[in-house]
Scaffold this motif. Sequence first.
Motif: not given
Length: 179
Positions: A105-108, A113-119, A127-129
Amino acid sequence: MKTVKVWDPLVRLFHWSLVSAFAANALLTDDESKLHQWVGYAVIGLVAFRILWGLIGTRHARFSDFLPSISGVMAQLSDMAHQRPHARLGHTPLGALMIYNLLLTMIGLGLTGWMMTTNAFWGVDWVEELHETLVTWAWLSVAAHVAGVVFESVTSGVNLVGAMISGRKILPDEKETTQ
């Protein structure tokens, strides 16, 4: 009563650091802040360390010491249903499943979280959901983990919270102990 050294300092430091970092990010930081991102990176660093320590660490820290199995889980559930508690030196089968659940879960959470910071994924709703769903899942898992620790502590007579602080389990003589 006998006292057995079980949790090494690195396992205990990891555990309480992860508790603190997850709680801080979920309760104290602004979701849009850089601090939230950096605490998230710290969580991923902690998980990466724990995976490494699970491969090379001390006996009860190693994943090989608590590989989950259907037969082990079923035996523990049967013991619980028939009120046959066992004090265990390491993790219980259900505890092992919870550890793997929380690590994944922490890895997910870190990945989304990282994906939301990428273009490529910035502003992408799924992703946010998914990130928010994983936060909810993490809280439910934490609640189940705490309830399981309390239940196991009461039924086995072993103070598991104290053991995660001191590194030592105090095992009652009259209870059956399993590895």
